[in-house]
Design a protein around this motif. Structure first.
Motif, short mmCIF file in Angstrom:
data_model
loop_
_atom_site.label_atom_id
_atom_site.label_comp_id
_atom_site.label_asym_id
_atom_site.label_seq_id
_atom_site.Cartn_x
_atom_site.Cartn_y
_atom_site.Cartn_z
N VAL A 64 27.96 -48.12 15.48
CA VAL A 64 29.31 -48.59 15.14
C VAL A 64 30.15 -48.68 16.41
O VAL A 64 30.25 -47.70 17.16
CB VAL A 64 29.98 -47.65 14.12
CG1 VAL A 64 31.36 -48.17 13.73
CG2 VAL A 64 29.10 -47.48 12.88
N VAL A 65 30.76 -49.85 16.66
CA VAL A 65 31.59 -50.04 17.84
C VAL A 65 32.84 -50.82 17.45
O VAL A 65 32.83 -51.63 16.54
CB VAL A 65 30.84 -50.79 18.96
CG1 VAL A 65 29.67 -49.98 19.49
CG2 VAL A 65 30.35 -52.14 18.48
N GLY A 66 33.93 -50.56 18.16
CA GLY A 66 35.19 -51.24 17.90
C GLY A 66 36.33 -50.26 17.87
O GLY A 66 36.42 -49.37 18.73
N ARG A 67 37.21 -50.41 16.90
CA ARG A 67 38.31 -49.45 16.78
C ARG A 67 37.79 -48.06 16.44
O ARG A 67 38.43 -47.06 16.77
CB ARG A 67 39.30 -49.93 15.71
CG ARG A 67 40.66 -49.27 15.84
CD ARG A 67 41.72 -50.03 15.09
NE ARG A 67 41.65 -49.78 13.66
CZ ARG A 67 42.58 -50.19 12.79
NH1 ARG A 67 43.62 -50.90 13.24
NH2 ARG A 67 42.46 -49.94 11.51
N PHE B 53 32.12 -40.49 17.27
CA PHE B 53 31.84 -39.90 18.58
C PHE B 53 33.02 -39.11 19.13
O PHE B 53 32.84 -38.23 19.98
CB PHE B 53 31.46 -41.00 19.58
CG PHE B 53 30.10 -41.58 19.36
CD1 PHE B 53 29.11 -40.85 18.71
CD2 PHE B 53 29.80 -42.86 19.80
CE1 PHE B 53 27.84 -41.39 18.52
CE2 PHE B 53 28.53 -43.40 19.61
CZ PHE B 53 27.55 -42.66 18.97
N GLN B 54 34.23 -39.42 18.65
CA GLN B 54 35.41 -38.78 19.21
C GLN B 54 35.76 -37.45 18.54
O GLN B 54 36.10 -36.49 19.22
CB GLN B 54 36.61 -39.74 19.10
CG GLN B 54 36.41 -41.08 19.79
CD GLN B 54 36.19 -40.92 21.28
OE1 GLN B 54 36.80 -40.07 21.94
NE2 GLN B 54 35.29 -41.74 21.83
N SER B 55 35.68 -37.41 17.22
CA SER B 55 36.09 -36.22 16.51
C SER B 55 35.33 -36.09 15.20
O SER B 55 35.15 -37.09 14.48
CB SER B 55 37.61 -36.24 16.24
OG SER B 55 38.00 -35.17 15.41
#
Length: 206
Positions: free
Chosen positions: A97-100, A129-131
């Motif tokens: 998954v990539v994008g916002r 990936f961030q949280s």
């Protein structure tokens, strides 16, 4: 000169015999399915396109606006098919998954057919990936009955992040029809509840 012609004719004949005797290799067969899901929701509208490609056991898929707005996901999976009275297709997948939103997602798609009844369900666990607070369980299920080959109706439930309401699970009714390789399905979600909305789905197989 005459000997050269005879030799050429003989060689061509031998090649033709071997060509006819050797079994022809099956050409690679791909099956494609393109979807466009139009969400008509209060004070908003967006499109969720989806593309699927299958070749024997291999399943490939691409989605946009599914895990999040302005977000693309690419999937690869393996088709398990079988059954007699109850036919099944079970496809475990893994997506990027990539994008916002950026992450990965294991997923599963299941289709069960029994006579004129069909249960389709898909789900994924989005891992951000961030949280870890952004991890999310997505699901979509349709249960339909087809009185004819070109008409179906039933119930549906979905849980996606791009449109959330006070209901944890959006639920509703659906009716669809098919013409040749085209399918048109209308969903009416949350009837009698807060935040009802309409989903129009158009798909084409080729």
């Amino acid at each position: 000169m005459r000997g050269g012609c005879l030799l050429s004719f003989f060689s061509f004949g031998i090649a033709s015999v071997f060509a006819q005797g050797a079994p022809a290799a099956d050409p690679p067969v791909w099956e494609f399915n393109a979807h466009a899901n139009f969400y008509f929701i209060p004070d908003d509208f967006f499109v969720l396109p989806l593309f699927q490609a299958d070749k024997k056991k291999l399943h490939l898929e691409a989605r946009y606006n599914y895990e999040d707005r302005q977000t693309f996901s690419a999937w690869a999976g393996y088709n398990f098919k079988g059954g007699n009275a109850l036919e099944y297709t079970i496809t475990p997948m893994l997506g990027a998954v990539v994008g916002r939103s950026d992450g990965m997602a294991p997923g599963l798609e299941v289709t069960l057919n029994f006579k004129r009844f069909t249960l389709y369900t898909e789900g994924e666990v989005y891992l951000d990936f961030q949280s870890s607070e952004n991890h999310y369980l997505y699901s979509w299920s349709d249960f339909t009955y087809s009185p004819t080959d070109w008409l179906w109706f039933g119930i549906s439930a979905q849980r996606i992040r791009v449109y959330e309401t006070a209901l944890d699970l959006q639920r509703g009714l659906m009716i669809g029809a098919g013409v040749k390789n085209w399918e048109f399905t209308t969903y009416l979600y949350n009837i009698g509840f807060e935040d009802p909305f309409v989903l129009l789905s158009i798909s084409k197989k080729f």
